[in-house]
Scaffold this motif. Sequence first.
Motif, PDB file in Angstrom:
ATOM      1  N   ARG A 146       0.944  -1.146  -0.059  1.00  0.00           N
ATOM      2  CA  ARG A 146      -0.018  -0.174  -0.145  1.00  0.00           C
ATOM      3  C   ARG A 146       0.950   1.303  -0.031  1.00  0.00           C
ATOM      4  O   ARG A 146       0.470   2.366  -0.780  1.00  0.00           O
ATOM      5  CB  ARG A 146      -0.986  -0.088   1.383  1.00  0.00           C
ATOM      6  N   PHE A 147       1.941   1.246   0.813  1.00  0.00           N
ATOM      7  CA  PHE A 147       2.951   2.283   0.728  1.00  0.00           C
ATOM      8  C   PHE A 147       3.510   2.616  -0.559  1.00  0.00           C
ATOM      9  O   PHE A 147       3.569   3.786  -1.168  1.00  0.00           O
ATOM     10  CB  PHE A 147       4.171   2.085   1.721  1.00  0.00           C
ATOM     11  N   ALA A 148       3.978   1.529  -1.196  1.00  0.00           N
ATOM     12  CA  ALA A 148       4.441   1.410  -2.699  1.00  0.00           C
ATOM     13  C   ALA A 148       3.466   2.142  -3.617  1.00  0.00           C
ATOM     14  O   ALA A 148       3.788   2.853  -4.738  1.00  0.00           O
ATOM     15  CB  ALA A 148       4.928   0.096  -3.078  1.00  0.00           C
ATOM     16  N   ALA A 149       2.116   1.671  -3.452  1.00  0.00           N
ATOM     17  CA  ALA A 149       1.172   2.374  -4.425  1.00  0.00           C
ATOM     18  C   ALA A 149       0.584   3.736  -3.996  1.00  0.00           C
ATOM     19  O   ALA A 149      -0.169   4.378  -4.700  1.00  0.00           O
ATOM     20  CB  ALA A 149       0.072   1.324  -4.385  1.00  0.00           C
ATOM     21  N   SER A 150       1.159   4.197  -2.849  1.00  0.00           N
ATOM     22  CA  SER A 150       0.377   5.559  -2.487  1.00  0.00           C
ATOM     23  C   SER A 150       1.144   6.784  -3.338  1.00  0.00           C
ATOM     24  O   SER A 150       1.943   6.435  -3.942  1.00  0.00           O
ATOM     25  CB  SER A 150       0.864   5.635  -0.919  1.00  0.00           C
ATOM     26  N   SER A 151       0.308   8.014  -3.316  1.00  0.00           N
ATOM     27  CA  SER A 151       0.851   8.980  -3.998  1.00  0.00           C
ATOM     28  C   SER A 151       1.887   9.662  -3.095  1.00  0.00           C
ATOM     29  O   SER A 151       1.484  10.756  -2.380  1.00  0.00           O
ATOM     30  CB  SER A 151      -0.446   9.913  -4.041  1.00  0.00           C
ATOM     31  N   ARG A 152       3.012   9.142  -3.193  1.00  0.00           N
ATOM     32  CA  ARG A 152       3.959   9.772  -2.209  1.00  0.00           C
ATOM     33  C   ARG A 152       4.956  10.549  -3.387  1.00  0.00           C
ATOM     34  O   ARG A 152       5.024  10.519  -4.443  1.00  0.00           O
ATOM     35  CB  ARG A 152       4.800   8.689  -1.662  1.00  0.00           C
ATOM     36  N   PRO A 153       5.740  11.502  -2.703  1.00  0.00           N
ATOM     37  CA  PRO A 153       6.609  12.420  -3.660  1.00  0.00           C
ATOM     38  C   PRO A 153       7.705  11.845  -3.953  1.00  0.00           C
ATOM     39  O   PRO A 153       8.464  10.603  -3.465  1.00  0.00           O
ATOM     40  CB  PRO A 153       7.061  13.798  -2.710  1.00  0.00           C
ATOM     41  N   LEU A 154       8.187  12.046  -5.440  1.00  0.00           N
ATOM     42  CA  LEU A 154       9.466  11.537  -5.787  1.00  0.00           C
ATOM     43  C   LEU A 154      10.703  12.088  -4.900  1.00  0.00           C
ATOM     44  O   LEU A 154      10.752  13.351  -4.540  1.00  0.00           O
ATOM     45  CB  LEU A 154       9.905  11.961  -7.278  1.00  0.00           C
ATOM     46  N   PRO A 155      11.789  11.078  -4.857  1.00  0.00           N
ATOM     47  CA  PRO A 155      12.926  11.837  -4.091  1.00  0.00           C
ATOM     48  C   PRO A 155      13.593  12.711  -4.708  1.00  0.00           C
ATOM     49  O   PRO A 155      13.359  12.679  -6.112  1.00  0.00           O
ATOM     50  CB  PRO A 155      13.501  10.408  -3.615  1.00  0.00           C
ATOM     51  N   ASP A 156      14.551  13.375  -4.113  1.00  0.00           N
ATOM     52  CA  ASP A 156      15.338  14.295  -4.757  1.00  0.00           C
ATOM     53  C   ASP A 156      16.147  13.537  -5.821  1.00  0.00           C
ATOM     54  O   ASP A 156      17.042  12.647  -5.641  1.00  0.00           O
ATOM     55  CB  ASP A 156      16.336  15.003  -3.749  1.00  0.00           C
ATOM     56  N   GLY A 157      16.128  14.060  -6.910  1.00  0.00           N
ATOM     57  CA  GLY A 157      16.777  13.348  -8.134  1.00  0.00           C
ATOM     58  C   GLY A 157      16.017  12.586  -8.822  1.00  0.00           C
ATOM     59  O   GLY A 157      16.276  11.981  -9.883  1.00  0.00           O
ATOM     60  N   GLY A 158      14.702  12.109  -8.215  1.00  0.00           N
ATOM     61  CA  GLY A 158      13.780  11.020  -9.056  1.00  0.00           C
ATOM     62  C   GLY A 158      13.474  11.414 -10.251  1.00  0.00           C
ATOM     63  O   GLY A 158      13.127  10.732 -11.192  1.00  0.00           O
ATOM     64  N   GLU A 159      12.925  12.701 -10.328  1.00  0.00           N
ATOM     65  CA  GLU A 159      12.347  13.143 -11.648  1.00  0.00           C
ATOM     66  C   GLU A 159      13.145  13.331 -12.563  1.00  0.00           C
ATOM     67  O   GLU A 159      12.729  12.797 -13.852  1.00  0.00           O
ATOM     68  CB  GLU A 159      11.675  14.704 -11.138  1.00  0.00           C
TER      69      GLU A 159
END
Length: 369
Positions: A257-270
């Motif tokens: 559920r955590f992996a599927a949640s709407s969480r922010p991308l980490p720094d550098g992830g974008e």
Amino acid sequence: MPISSAARPTHPPTVWLARGRHTGPDPLDVVRRNLQRLKDAGTIDDFLEPSEAEEAPKPVFEARWRVPEGATVRAALTVLPMADTEADTGSEWVLAAEAEHPWDQRWPSPATVFWPDAPDADWDHDIPTGLRLRDANRLPEDDKAMRRLFRDAVRGSWNTHVVVHEAMTPDERGRRALAPLLPDGLRHRVVEHRAAPQQLRAVNWALKEAGVQVPRGGAVVLPAAPGKTDHDKDEFAVRSVFLDGSEPSDLVDALIRFAASSRPLPDGGEDAVTALREQWHLLTVEEELVRQRELVAMYADALDAMTKSRDLYREAAERAHEALTAYRETAAALPEQPQPPATPAGSPLQQLSRTLERLKGATRTRDTP
């Protein structure tokens, strides 16, 4: 922990992201041999080495394979040397993979496509904490060190950190890491922190900054970013984790559920996601054909726009020339206007005016008492 003022984009549901450190020698050769082995076995469709990529500023491996449902996965691994210090040895790696459908955590892990899936492999180290991804990492005894550890885990890690508390001292099976019991898609993105029975109070004191608490004999998933207000303290908490070698189903459910949640991308992830989508070189024959057709269509549109622009410029120039000709013809047809006579410098009229002004000034001077 301070709340970041910059709103970061959320994690796309089709993307699998990971970042870690390889502590051994020659990581590029390790990746190259593992990719070749999987291609020879038919596990992956194809891969591309950094030397084959066009104008690649960083060593980037690309690989393409299909998951059991038939969806194609494209993944890119970037490997760079870390700072040459005693604390940061080895190489940093960033792995971004994207599927044609939302990511299923039961699919094979992209990490083991590029890195060998061996217990003694050197690639599975979390960068900010230095901990291994597939171990049960014991928490430090010092309370302040524990607090710093959780702070680094929340602020700088791309991986998911989970704290597991032992209600009582487990046997040999219970002391083993939980990673082998997790789905493949989570196994290489979870850092397990193991707390001894007597550490519960110290652990929850250290977790106050993260805004979560671990239940006695249970577990809790740490937030993906500091000060994340929509991470409910009980949403990803598990009341009981049986450390007896059985599958921790409640914890697995919380991690999924955590992996599927709407969480922010980490720094550098974008940047990693953008590079994967826009700088992809490993194309199939069909994809290359589509790409060439798109280039032909783009050049045709550009040529058409240039032709239209040239025609518009020519039409505007002709209209301007016609307007200038009409103006000249109109100006020539108008009668010539008489110009007022110019008074020459030093004319008798100007001399008489200056003489009168001097006489007025002299008269005012004599009249002054």
